[in-house]
Design an enzyme around this catalytic site. Structure first.
Site, PDB file in Angstrom:
ATOM      1  N   ARG A 198       0.829  -1.199   0.000  1.00 57.01           N
ATOM      2  CA  ARG A 198       0.000   0.000   0.000  1.00 57.01           C
ATOM      3  C   ARG A 198       0.865   1.252   0.000  1.00 57.01           C
ATOM      4  O   ARG A 198       1.976   1.244   0.528  1.00 57.01           O
ATOM      5  CB  ARG A 198      -0.987   0.036   1.158  1.00 57.01           C
ATOM      6  CG  ARG A 198      -0.381  -0.165   2.539  1.00 57.01           C
ATOM      7  CD  ARG A 198      -1.412  -0.877   3.413  1.00 57.01           C
ATOM      8  NE  ARG A 198      -1.104  -0.845   4.840  1.00 57.01           N
ATOM      9  CZ  ARG A 198      -0.274  -1.713   5.434  1.00 57.01           C
ATOM     10  NH1 ARG A 198       0.379  -2.600   4.728  1.00 57.01           N
ATOM     11  NH2 ARG A 198      -0.086  -1.646   6.734  1.00 57.01           N
TER      12      ARG A 198
ATOM     13  N   ASP B 247       1.915  11.296  17.679  1.00 57.74           N
ATOM     14  CA  ASP B 247       3.258  11.397  17.112  1.00 57.74           C
ATOM     15  C   ASP B 247       3.912  12.664  17.652  1.00 57.74           C
ATOM     16  O   ASP B 247       3.248  13.681  17.827  1.00 57.74           O
ATOM     17  CB  ASP B 247       3.186  11.476  15.585  1.00 57.74           C
ATOM     18  CG  ASP B 247       2.640  10.190  14.977  1.00 57.74           C
ATOM     19  OD1 ASP B 247       3.131   9.112  15.360  1.00 57.74           O
ATOM     20  OD2 ASP B 247       1.725  10.265  14.139  1.00 57.74           O
TER      21      ASP B 247
END
Ligand SMILES: *Cc1c(COP(=O)(O)O)cnc(C)c1O
Ligand code: SF4
Length: 323
Positions: A99, A276
């Site tokens: 992907r 993150d």
């Protein structure tokens, strides 16, 4: 109709002046907030501004700029998930064999203060040219191991239906591509963006999944649910993506309510992301231990179908791992 005959639509808040005018910031913090605004894009569309009851409520915290954004902790990185290093050509990020991400633009309808791509996204941001798109299609067709293309950005759903339709149709003609996915926050930021024309553009033969970014149950208003139904009626499954954020959703009550609200809106909670470490986002940090504890406590209390995978995208492009 001449001007003045209709109530003007409230505008998207895009600068500190408008933020102060809306009562969402104090004049005495103006200088520092202007410095934040010079560095990171601001957009609070009316649909989200209407949900803010106080600047430090779960919606206000996500979108109102904060002086803490100017303080960068030593472990924070401009590109925490290494998009750049994993980008073979403009607009493509290819980390996993099967992907790849395609980023047709880097603008969003709302700018989240904790965004992991905050150094890249913005209103001028990165609209791929026709030539760059052609090169991207060529790459995706040449790498025959790629089965899924994930449109992300920025927010692909702010493209015109015509542009989206063009991109999706070109992707669906690439023989190795079996599935498409779009990551978006647009139906929440501005439900009116989900017009019939947009929904029709997404109504293609190739299986298309939408991953909707939502962090608090109050984001799933009736207007948002109606917008999502337009897509669901066309056979598009919707997955939920949530970022675990201090003060926004770091409790059993808040996450339980969000995941149940997703199920009621026929959204399958897919990922709960560990934050993150993007610059100036430390105030949102929740420890992985606390995240695990919340999810463990929810297990058994709410439907198993309501529980997402708790996931961490390791710095430096090492990829996602379940926590
Ligand atoms: C997150 C991500 C994906 C999608 O991962 P899934 O686990 O399939 O949701 C794909 N490519 C990159 C580079 C990513 O960061
Ligand atoms: S919508 Fe997504 S890409 Fe845009 S600012 Fe928010 S988190 Fe970042």
């Amino acid at each position: 109709m001449p001007d003045g005959f209709v109530t003007p639509k409230p505008a998207t808040i895009r600068n500190i002046g408008a933020l102060i005018e809306a009562g969402l910031a104090d004049n005495h913090t103006r200088a520092v907030l202007d410095a934040v605004a010079a560095r990171y894009a601001i957009a609070i569309p009316p649909a989200l501004a209407a949900l803010i009851t106080a600047p430090d409520d779960p919606i206000g915290l996500q979108f109102i700029p904060h002086p803490g954004e100017l303080t960068v902790a030593p472990h924070e990185l401009a590109d925490p998930v290494a998009d750049e290093a994993l980008s073979p050509i403009p607009g493509i990020v290819h980390r996993y064999p099967d992907r790849a991400l395609l980023k047709p633009l880097l603008a969003c309808p709302v700018y989240c203060r904790f965004c992991f791509r905050r150094e890249q996204v913005g209103p001028e941001g990165g609209l791929l040219t026709d030539a760059e798109l052609e090169t991207a299609f060529g790459y995706l067709g040449g790498q025959t191991g790629i089965r899924e293309v994930i449109l992300t950005g920025g927010d692909p759903l702010i493209l015109s239906p015509r542009r989206l339709s063009f991109i999706l149709n070109r992707l669906s003609k690439i023989s190795n591509i079996e599935v498409l996915r779009i990551h978006t926050r647009a139906p929440i930021a501005d439900p009116a963006l989900v017009t019939d024309a947009l929904a029709d553009a997404l109504d293609i033969k190739t299986p298309l999944f939408i991953a909707l970014h939502a962090n608090h149950s109050s984001e799933l208003t009736p207007a948002v649910q109606m917008a999502l139904e337009k897509l669901q009626r066309r056979g598009i499954p919707i997955l939920g993506q949530t970022v675990l954020l201090a003060g926004v959703n770091d409790s059993e009550a808040a996450l339980g309510e969000l995941f149940r609200a997703m199920l009621r809106a026929r959204i399958k909670p897919y990922y709960l992301h560990q934050l993150d470490a993007a610059p100036g986002t430390a105030r949102f940090h929740v420890s992985p231990e606390r995240g695990r504890e919340i999810l463990a406590n929810l297990r058994g209390k709410i439907s198993g179908t309501a529980l997402p995978t708790y996931i961490y995208d390791r710095p430096g492009g090492l990829g996602k791992i379940p926590l």
